[in-house]
Design a protein around this motif. Structure first.
Motif, short mmCIF file in Angstrom:
data_model
loop_
_atom_site.label_atom_id
_atom_site.label_comp_id
_atom_site.label_asym_id
_atom_site.label_seq_id
_atom_site.Cartn_x
_atom_site.Cartn_y
_atom_site.Cartn_z
N SER A 5 0.84 -1.19 0.00
CA SER A 5 0.00 0.00 0.00
C SER A 5 0.88 1.24 0.00
CB SER A 5 -0.91 0.01 1.23
OG SER A 5 -0.14 0.01 2.42
N ASN A 7 1.94 5.08 1.03
CA ASN A 7 1.76 5.99 2.15
C ASN A 7 1.10 7.27 1.67
OD1 ASN A 7 3.75 7.80 1.12
ND2 ASN A 7 5.38 6.60 2.08
N ARG A 8 0.85 8.18 2.58
CA ARG A 8 0.09 9.38 2.25
C ARG A 8 0.79 10.22 1.19
NH1 ARG A 8 -2.06 12.93 7.16
NH2 ARG A 8 -3.16 10.95 7.46
N GLN A 10 2.96 9.24 -1.11
CA GLN A 10 2.93 8.55 -2.40
C GLN A 10 1.56 8.67 -3.05
OE1 GLN A 10 4.20 4.74 -0.88
NE2 GLN A 10 6.26 4.96 -1.77
#
Length: 399
Positions: A5, A7-8, A10
C-alpha cells in the motif's frame, strides 16, 4: 508479487499526476469534471489543483456552462502554455530537424537546417545557435525545460552505441547539453520515436500493440507492446534493417551477409536506379518522377522494393504479432501505389488482413515522437498516457 500500500505522500503524488494528466488530455476542463473522471472528492481535487496552480502549470480560462442541474458555473482550466517549452532535434543524414513545443504539447516552431557533410561538432554548434535564437525570442516564465535528440542509430542508457551516418567522435550529447542548459536531455532511436508518434498523436492511439517501420537511409522498426515502447535489453530491438536478406559465399567459402537495408532502404533504391540508368546524384524526388513517368528500370526496382518490405512486415508479424503496422516512408507516402503493392504481397504471404498504413506527415514523425517523450519527462508523467494534437500546416510550414 507482493502488493504494498502507498503511504500518504505517495498517494498524494500519484493523485497529483493523475490530475495533471486529466488536464493535459481534456483541455479545457474543470475541477468538477476532474472529480467525476478520477472518482476523487471535490476537496481533494481542489487541493491538488491549488498545488499545480501555485507551481504555474495551469491557467484559468473563465467560466464554463453550468450543468443541467443548475449551480455555479465551473472555472475552465488548461495547461499553461506560457510556462515553458521543449526542444527536439532529429540528427538526420541530410538535415537537422528542429521542433519547438510548449509544455502543453502544441507545436510552436519547426525548422529544417542543412547539415549534410557536417561533423558532429559542427552540428552541436548549429544546435547551440538555434537554441540561442529560440531563447532570445522566448517570453515564457520558465524557458527551456528539456531537450530530446532523435538518433539514426542504436541508443542504450541514453548513450549512442552506433550511428552509421554520423560519426559521434566521443561527443556525449546528454552531458554536453545537460551541462550547458541544466535541463533533462533524452536520446532515442528515430524509429522508436516514430512509433511513439503513432501511439500518442496518430493511428495507434487505441491499439494495444503496433510496429512502425521507418524507411529512410536505413530501415528500423519502432515497437509498441502493451502500450509501452519495447527497446530490448541493449537497445537493439527493432533493428530489422540489419536482418539478413541473403548470404553470399566468397571464393574461400566465407559467408558475406546481405542485409535488408542494403537492398530495400530508400538509399538502396536510389543507388540501384543510378546504377541501372547510369545516372548520378539522384534523390527521392527524381525517383518519384521516373516512376510516375513509367520508367521501366525504376518500376522494376520499386517492385522489388515493395516485395522486400512486404517480406519484412511478414517476418516481423510472425515474431511480434502486433495489431497493426505503420510505414514511416516519405517515398511510399509520395507514391501511394507502392503501399497498395506492399499490402497485396503481404496478404499473399500471410493470408490475413492485418492493417498496414502509411504514417502521414512522415517528415515530422520523429520530432513529434520526441516532443511526446520529453514532455512526459518534464511533467514527470513517464508511464502515463498523454494525448497530443496534430500540428497544423501553418505551424510547420517553415521548412
Amino acid at each position: 508479487m507482493v502488493q504494498r500500500s502507498m503511504n500518504r505522500n505517495q498517494l498524494h503524488d500519484q493523485n497529483l499526476r493523475l490530475v495533471l494528466q486529466q488536464i493535459f488530455n481534456n483541455h479545457p476542463t474543470s475541477r468538477i469534471e476532474i472529480s467525476h473522471q478520477l472518482h476523487l472528492n471535490k476537496s481533494t481535487v481542489s487541493s491538488l489543483y491549488n498545488t499545480l496552480m501555485a507551481e504555474g502549470y495551469l491557467t484559468e480560462l473563465g467560466l464554463g456552462e453550468a450543468s443541467t442541474a443548475g449551480g455555479r458555473k465551473p472555472t475552465l482550466i488548461e495547461i499553461n502554455r506560457n510556462y515553458g517549452y521543449t526542444l527536439t532535434f532529429d540528427l538526420g543524414y541530410r538535415h537537422l530537424h528542429a521542433l519547438v513545443t510548449g509544455i502543453d504539447g502544441h507545436v510552436r516552431q519547426y525548422n529544417r537546417i542543412k547539415s549534410q557533410g557536417k561533423s558532429i561538432h559542427e552540428m552541436v554548434d548549429q544546435i547551440n545557435q538555434y537554441i540561442g535564437q529560440v531563447q532570445h525570442d522566448d517570453t515564457t516564465s520558465h524557458g527551456l525545460l528539456g531537450i530530446c535528440f532523435s538518433i539514426h542509430g542504436i541508443v542504450n542508457d541514453n548513450q549512442v552505441k552506433t550511428s552509421p551516418f554520423i560519426e559521434m567522435d566521443g561527443v556525449d550529447l546528454e552531458q554536453v547539453f545537460g551541462t550547458a542548459y541544466q535541463v533533462p536531455v533524452i536520446l532515442e532511436n528515430e524509429a522508436n520515436l516514430a512509433a511513439i508518434y503513432e501511439r500518442d498523436f496518430n493511428g495507434a492511439r487505441h491499439l494495444n500493440s503496433a510496429v512502425t517501420i521507418s524507411i529512410h537511409s536505413g530501415i528500423g522498426a519502432g515497437i509498441i507492446l502493451h502500450r509501452d515502447l519495447f527497446r530490448g535489453e541493449h537497445g537493439d530491438a527493432g533493428e530489422i534493417g540489419r536482418s539478413v536478406a541473403s548470404i553470399q559465399m566468397d571464393g574461400a567459402g566465407n559467408p558475406h551477409p546481405v542485409h535488408a537495408e542494403d537492398v530495400s532502404s530508400e538509399d538502396a533504391v536510389i543507388r540501384q536506379v543510378e546504377e541501372r540508368k547510369g545516372l548520378k546524384e539522384l534523390n527521392r524526388q527524381a525517383i518519384v518522377k521516373l516512376y510516375q513517368a513509367g520508367d521501366p528500370e525504376t518500376t522494376e526496382i520499386l517492385r522489388s522494393f515493395t516485395t522486400a518490405i512486404a517480406g519484412l512486415i511478414y517476418n516481423t508479424m510472425r515474431t511480434l504479432d502486433p495489431d497493426a503496422f505503420y510505414l514511416n516512408s516519405p517515398l511510399v507516402e509520395e507514391l501511394p501505389a507502392l503501399l497498395a503493392s506492399i499490402k497485396a504481397t503481404y496478404q499473399q504471404l500471410a493470408a490475413n488482413d492485418l492493417s498496414i498504413a502509411i504514417t502521414p506527415n512522415a517528415r515530422l514523425a520523429t520530432v513529434l515522437g520526441g516532443c511526446s517523450l520529453i514532455t512526459h519527462r518534464v511533467l514527470e508523467l513517464d508511464g502515463y498516457e498523454l494525448n497530443f494534437t496534430q500540428p497544423t500546416e501553418e505551424q510547420t510550414e517553415n521548412d
